[in-house]
Design an enzyme around this catalytic site. Sequence first.
Site, PDB file in Angstrom:
ATOM      1  N   ASP A 109       1.024   4.057 -11.407  1.00 44.81           N
ATOM      2  CA  ASP A 109       0.888   3.940 -10.153  1.00 44.81           C
ATOM      3  C   ASP A 109      -0.608   4.463  -9.532  1.00 44.81           C
ATOM      4  OD1 ASP A 109       0.987   5.072  -7.445  1.00 44.81           O
ATOM      5  OD2 ASP A 109       2.997   4.938  -7.282  1.00 44.81           O
ATOM      6  N   HIS A 110      -1.300   3.879  -9.221  1.00 47.32           N
ATOM      7  CA  HIS A 110      -2.848   4.509  -9.093  1.00 47.32           C
ATOM      8  C   HIS A 110      -2.850   5.274  -8.094  1.00 47.32           C
ATOM      9  CE1 HIS A 110      -3.360   1.715  -5.208  1.00 47.32           C
ATOM     10  NE2 HIS A 110      -4.223   2.584  -5.168  1.00 47.32           N
ATOM     11  N   HIS A 126       4.011   4.257  -4.341  1.00 46.28           N
ATOM     12  CA  HIS A 126       2.861   5.366  -3.773  1.00 46.28           C
ATOM     13  C   HIS A 126       3.597   6.452  -2.881  1.00 46.28           C
ATOM     14  CE1 HIS A 126       0.472   2.380  -5.490  1.00 46.28           C
ATOM     15  NE2 HIS A 126       0.192   1.371  -4.549  1.00 46.28           N
ATOM     16  N   LYS A 141      -0.222  -2.482   7.374  1.00 51.68           N
ATOM     17  CA  LYS A 141      -1.533  -3.027   7.434  1.00 51.68           C
ATOM     18  C   LYS A 141      -1.885  -3.396   8.629  1.00 51.68           C
ATOM     19  CE  LYS A 141      -1.117  -4.870   2.543  1.00 51.68           C
ATOM     20  NZ  LYS A 141      -2.143  -4.023   1.933  1.00 51.68           N
TER      21      LYS A 141
HETATM   22  C1  BG6 Z   1      -1.685  -1.319  -3.688  1.00 51.84           C
HETATM   23  C2  BG6 Z   1      -1.122  -2.354  -2.704  1.00 51.84           C
HETATM   24  O1  BG6 Z   1      -0.665  -0.810  -4.422  1.00 51.84           O
HETATM   25  O2  BG6 Z   1      -2.197  -0.301  -2.934  1.00 51.84           O
HETATM   26  C3  BG6 Z   1      -1.930  -3.103  -1.637  1.00 51.84           C
HETATM   27  O3  BG6 Z   1      -0.513  -3.506  -3.525  1.00 51.84           O
HETATM   28  C4  BG6 Z   1      -2.517  -1.663  -1.040  1.00 51.84           C
HETATM   29  O4  BG6 Z   1      -1.248  -3.801  -0.714  1.00 51.84           O
HETATM   30  C5  BG6 Z   1      -3.440  -0.735  -2.030  1.00 51.84           C
HETATM   31  O5  BG6 Z   1      -3.911  -2.428  -0.142  1.00 51.84           O
HETATM   32  C6  BG6 Z   1      -3.750   0.658  -1.264  1.00 51.84           C
HETATM   33  O6  BG6 Z   1      -4.564   1.246  -2.399  1.00 51.84           O
HETATM   34  P1  BG6 Z   1      -5.562   2.347  -1.873  1.00 51.84           P
HETATM   35  O7  BG6 Z   1      -6.062   2.833  -3.011  1.00 51.84           O
HETATM   36  O8  BG6 Z   1      -6.662   1.330  -1.153  1.00 51.84           O
HETATM   37  O9  BG6 Z   1      -5.124   3.259  -0.758  1.00 51.84           O
END
Ligand code: BG6
Length: 485
Positions: A173-174, A236, A334
Amino acid sequence: MTEAVGKLLLFGATGDLSQRMLIPSLYGLHADGLLPAGLTITGAARSEHDDAGFRDFARAALDEFLPADRHDAASIASFLDRLQYQPLDASTLDGFPALADKIGDVSGGLAIFLSTAPFLFEPTIKGLQSVGLAGDTVRIGLEKPLGHDLASSREINDAVAAAFPEDRTFRIDHYLGKETVQNILALRFGNSLFEPVWNARGIDHVQITIAETVGLEDRAGYYETAGALRDMVQNHILQLLALIAMEPPARFDGTSIRDEKVKVLRSLRRIEAAEVPHMTVTGQYGAGAVGEKIVGSYADELGRPSTTETFVAIKAHVDNWRWQGVPFYLRTGKRLAARQSEIAIQFKPVPHSIFADRGGQLQPNTLVIRLQPEEYVRLLVMAKQPGLDREGVRLREVPLNLSLDTEFAGTRRRIAYERLLLDLIEGDPTLFVRRDEVEAQWQWIDAIRAGWVANDVKPKPYPSGSWGPSAGIALTERDGVTWTE
Ligand code: BG6
């Protein structure tokens, strides 16, 4: 298993994530001497490249996505030397022997990063197993989407578990790789100040917002089947909620932290179908303007009408002693007015105001943890305005500011994937999501989706560049709460 591996294998190596994030992140680690000496990086994907072709692809990715100050010809050349490539159709077993030959001996450890379409997960795992690339020295990192509901996520997890035990499975989960997200732990457990009031006695409510300005980008195929709830909340936002709400773990390690997170995720109050229309709001962006840019609607971008939500707001509760009666308002969307992610903790008002008779108005304290675009922690506190107060005491909310950008200005901010790839290579599971967490997340999400179906909930239109449908604002306002912006 905590030794660094000697080899890395990237599935989906020519995909969007690889180009934007993985290759620049690996380069960042390489340029700073953080990758194990001799670590080779093998790309695998359907595209017909040879090694040289993949190196050209990687160079182009670095040209496009690496900040200018990180370009260093010598480092780029030595980074590209690490790369090789094997074309592979992962849907059949046929190509795996050639892949195994290309990779060679894995006794020194292999880390695999799987960022492919979900339908390729099972065949890929089978393929890896068929050629001995799933043994004790191999660990696997999995990029989302890991299923679209509890049942499909279990299926994927079972397929992975048949080859890789949980301690060799690293679910990404980045958001957990983001510096400010990890800072929640430092803030909560590195300071004695907050913990005594970090509960239902001290906190009135919590807000978590991840607002984006981007639209569909080139991801129609995926996004249309996902929607905001599965794309952002299931992973997230619930991870952020878990870090905010969890009990203090005894140690900073994968078991202690994930044990505490999963308890929170399991304590999320299930939103029953009858409650779903009151506790959730969905929206879909129409045409509008984001900043200066005129943009079309979601349906225009998609090329047809759709009922997929691009915005969701939820009133959630964590049913345990610490959080009884404290709403957690969650929202993401979005094409909103600004790219802004933050957590706002609204504390309770003081029990009695000594200033009321003198005309002084008090606001309860708020702690804002801004994740992006800026990184700061801001505590809003009451202060007296300077003056002789002949017409009453004038009080004002002022910020106590901890700007991480300023305070740590000399320290380079890394891409979240730099951290996560290095942890995968070194075998540290702390910032990866355990199976029980993912399943608890899906369980809660599935009930909401079932409620939308039962009540025939359709997303409400909102203009691009706004803060979502007005119902999203009403969700909190009826509780006397205003979203922070
Ligand atoms: C991803 C989603 O996991 O996270 C995307 O699939 C989203 O839709 C992105 O834009 C957002 O990541 P960050 O790091 O730009 O907030």
